[in-house]
Design an enzyme around this catalytic site. Structure first.
Site, PDB file in Angstrom:
ATOM      1  N   GLU A 186       0.819  -1.218   0.000  1.00 38.70           N
ATOM      2  CA  GLU A 186       0.000   0.000   0.000  1.00 38.70           C
ATOM      3  C   GLU A 186       0.859   1.278   0.000  1.00 38.70           C
ATOM      4  O   GLU A 186       0.884   2.031   0.984  1.00 38.70           O
ATOM      5  CB  GLU A 186      -0.970  -0.001   1.184  1.00 38.70           C
ATOM      6  CG  GLU A 186      -2.033  -1.072   1.056  1.00 38.70           C
ATOM      7  CD  GLU A 186      -3.134  -0.978   2.103  1.00 38.70           C
ATOM      8  OE1 GLU A 186      -2.939  -0.294   3.116  1.00 38.70           O
ATOM      9  OE2 GLU A 186      -4.192  -1.598   1.904  1.00 38.70           O
ATOM     10  N   GLU A 335      -6.269  -8.204  -0.511  1.00 37.52           N
ATOM     11  CA  GLU A 335      -6.721  -8.254   0.889  1.00 37.52           C
ATOM     12  C   GLU A 335      -8.213  -7.932   0.927  1.00 37.52           C
ATOM     13  O   GLU A 335      -8.681  -7.060   0.195  1.00 37.52           O
ATOM     14  CB  GLU A 335      -6.019  -7.188   1.738  1.00 37.52           C
ATOM     15  CG  GLU A 335      -4.527  -7.320   1.827  1.00 37.52           C
ATOM     16  CD  GLU A 335      -3.898  -6.225   2.704  1.00 37.52           C
ATOM     17  OE1 GLU A 335      -4.635  -5.492   3.386  1.00 37.52           O
ATOM     18  OE2 GLU A 335      -2.672  -6.114   2.682  1.00 37.52           O
TER      19      GLU A 335
END
Ligand code: GAL
Length: 705
Positions: A186, A335
């Site tokens: 991220e 995710e």
């Protein structure tokens, strides 16, 4: 747009250490090599989880992997925060534990995606090399103890990042159970440290050549901003000249690209030709241009969270379509939450059945894998309350059964397709409708919203909500993507519409495409300066209309036309036809004295196609009718008509034309769906022309032309 590696290579050598000057380039859209593409197409639909073996004694691994296997989990992502376990001391690489974890997973038929651990630098690194720590915009240096505390431009950090990535690649690059790699985790916060400032100045020098050119394009006579040299330019992400702010975002994008390339280039020579490389991105995160970043990645992957536990199916559908557009290919959900997260104001769980429904919605929109974050909470650490599949005692929590059911369904689908020598990853999404999503426009509007209520994401979503139930498959792509296959293209709030983009859009229209622009489009040029033609800038002539004035609304205004009447709120533009063959579609009624009686939407035939401009934010019902009439005129019709409210249908198609329809019941009551032909529900084996969906139930329905 500037090419990141060229500016780095040509200008940064003197400014930064050589680790910032990178060899491979991101000039072109990157297509995976044939070996990588074939490897991705070979995989069945995969269910997976994030697993952190470094947090547990090895004696526990087998129990975890057995429970994973029982849940039909076939892939784990491992290692993305394990730097201190992989390199406990500088230069001391310890990969034995990871070899054993990967081998243990293989014994349970579980493949591995390896993460490079650079989102979590070890304490020895940040203590010995404090220049690797990120500096916030307020000038404060980060400390150890959290994650993402590194500076994305620090030459020292890049040296260590390339080294750990290379060592991992040397060690695992030919491990047959490692199918792919995730770079970092991220990518998010830029740094404002001296190396970042120097890199920004070098980037600007490369982009503008001379300071006089920058002064002209940024119109720096305003408020005495004129600069004598690039080093005088402040480094900020807010409160500055709009040109500077837009360039800062572009610089951040290019810097994240070179940050990833630093690792990719260190790894590639050691990787098996089939191993692919991705990174995991976040929702609508606007910190960098995701289209550009994905020019250097093999696969798009994102993290799909519903923080408050209340799934908004259309919004989530849009986000999947957004990610599919990064590479215009199938993608992964790297995710997603097992029921709940730990970072919302109220971390309420997804209702029963919705964890499974979300997984299938991802697949319906082009996902080839869905991984849960995370398998089990670490005994300590910042995320103890996050949803998991196992509890603190190492036994399944209630949502495990729902995930297990999802995995069993996925295995059923995989077996059904395998009998036909197919994998789900060979099925693509084809759409007749595209939406153009522009980071430049998103950023430019965020810098100067004019009304706090105007939100680019909301404006975009309100158009998507009207399109999706009719078109069912929708592509969301960059404004520069090829458009010729689309019957109609919507460009919501395409605020930055540079002169260089106009010919691409006009070519599409002249050849028969229908282009629909919405409020705030075509106001800004490439430097975030005002286009002199008024909106929609370089398309104003073709449209045969211009925006006479824009207004932020504090109360709704009436709007009406042939399609009906309703209200505009938040934003309204007074349109002014300039050509005799421009047709008015909607007109403002009372509510704002400036607007009364003026056009709110216009359209004009251009070549074999048309340009339409909607100058306001319509209420949902009128937006639906407006969009429906445009889709109808463009000959776009639902794949399946007459679906009950709350039931979504999408289609994925194999190269031989075989079709899969994903039918999703987003409601909490049973729904009956009638289909136009008989086919087979691949999850139940039932053959029929109708489906009975349970609450939050799903079907994968196959038919052949
Ligand atoms: C993601 C992150 C994971 C984990 C998760 C919790 O943003 O990549 O490491 O923190 O959030 O929801």
């Amino acid at each position: 747009m500037i090419e990141p590696t060229r500016w780095l290579a040509s200008t940064c050598a003197a400014v930064l250490a050589c680790s910032l000057a990178l060899p491979a380039a991101a000039q072109q859209a990157h297509h995976p090599t044939p070996a990588v593409a074939a490897a991705l197409r070979k995989e069945p639909l995969l269910l997976g989880t994030a697993w952190y073996p470094e947090q547990w004694p090895e004696s526990r691994w087998d129990a975890d992997l057995t429970l994973m296997e029982q849940a039909h989990i076939h892939v784990v992502r491992v290692g993305e925060f394990a730097w201190s376990t992989m390199e406990p001391h500088e230069g001391d690489f310890q990969f034995g534990w990871l070899d054993r974890a990967i081998a243990a997973a293989a014994r349970h038929h579980i493949q591995v995606v390896l993460g490079t651990p650079t989102a979590a630098p070890p304490a020895w690194l940040t203590s010995k090399y404090p220049d690797t720590l990120r500096v916030n915009e307020d000038g404060r240096r980060e400390e150890h103890g959290n994650r993402q505390q590194f500076s994305f431009t620090s030459p020292t950090y890049r040296r260590f990042a390339a080294q750990i990535a290379a060592e991992m690649a040397k060690h695992f690059g030919h491990n047959p159970n490692v199918i792919g790699w995730q770079i970092d985790n991220e990518l998010a916060a830029p740094s404002f440290d001296p190396s970042a400032q120097a890199a920004f100045h070098a980037w600007l020098a490369h982009r503008y050549g001379t300071i006089a050119n920058l002064n002209r394009r940024w119109a720096t006579a305003y408020w005495s901003q004129t600069y004598d040299n690039f080093n005088e330019i402040p480094v900020h992400s807010k409160g500055e000249n709009p040109a500077l702010l837009l360039d800062w975002k572009r610089f951040v994008t290019d810097t994240w690209i070179s940050y990833c390339e630093n690792q990719i280039d260190a790894m590639r020579p050691y990787l098996a030709p089939t191993q692919w490389i991705t990174t995991n991105t976040m929702h609508w995160f606007s910190g960098f241009d995701h289209y550009k970043l994905h020019t250097i990645l093999d696969l798009a992957a994102w993290d799909d969270y519903v923080p408050d536990g209340h799934l908004d199916p259309a919004f989530n559908a849009l986000e999947h379509d957004l990610v599919r557009g990064y590479k215009r290919e199938n993608f992964w959900v790297m995710e997603t939450q097992p029921a709940f997260v730990n970072w919302a104001p109220v971390n309420s769980p997804l209702p029963r059945g919705v964890t499974r429904e979300m997984a299938w919605q991802a697949v319906a929109h082009g996902a080839d894998a869905v991984l849960y974050w995370q398998w089990r909470s670490a005994p300590n650490g910042q995320e103890q309350y996050h949803g998991t599949l196992l509890g603190a005692d190492g036994t399944p929590v209630p949502v495990y059964a729902e995930v297990q059911q999802t995995g069993a369904d996925m295995d059923t689908l995989n077996s059904a397709l395998a009998k036909q020598h197919l994998t789900l990853s060979q099925f693509d999404t084809h759409s007749a409708v595209a939406m153009l999503q522009s980071y430049d426009s998103h950023w430019a509007i965020d810098f100067q919203r004019h009304t706090k209520k105007f939100d680019y994401v909301q404006a975009f979503t309100s158009v998507y909500r009207a399109i999706e139930p009719i078109a069912q498959n929708v592509d969301i792509v960059s404004p520069r993507a090829p458009l010729s296959t689309y019957k109609i293209v919507f460009a919501p709030a395409l605020n930055v519409l540079p002169d260089s983009l106009a010919p691409h859009l006009l070519e599409y229209v002249r050849n028969g495409g229908h282009l629909v622009l919405t409020a705030r489009s075509g106001m800004k040029n490439v430097d975030n300066g005002l286009q002199p033609e008024r909106q929609p800038g370089p398309l104003a002539d073709a449209l045969g209309a211009r925006v006479a004035q824009f207004y932020a609304l504090d109360a709704p205004v009436e709007v009406s036309g042939k399609i009906g009447s309703g209200k505009a709120s938040i934003w309204a533009e007074q349109l002014q036809p300039t050509a005799p063959d421009t047709h008015v579609l909607l007109t403002y009624g009372t509510g704002n004295g400036w607007l009364t009686g003026h056009p709110a939407a216009v359209t004009r035939t251009v070549g074999k196609g048309s340009i339409t401009y909607l100058g306001c934010d319509l209420d949902a019902a009128l937006m639906k009718r407006f969009v429906a009439s445009l889709l109808d005129e463009a000959d776009v019709h639902p794949i399946v008509t007459g679906l009950p409210e709350g039931v979504e249908l999408t289609q994925r198609t194999a190269p031989d034309g075989e079709q899969l329809w994903f039918v999703l019941n987003h409601t909490s009551t049973s729904q009956k769906v009638s289909l136009p032909h008989a086919g087979e529900d691949l999850l139940t084996g039932e053959h029929s022309a109708s489906l009975q969906l349970k609450p939050h139930g799903i079907a994968v329905w196959e038919w052949k032309q």
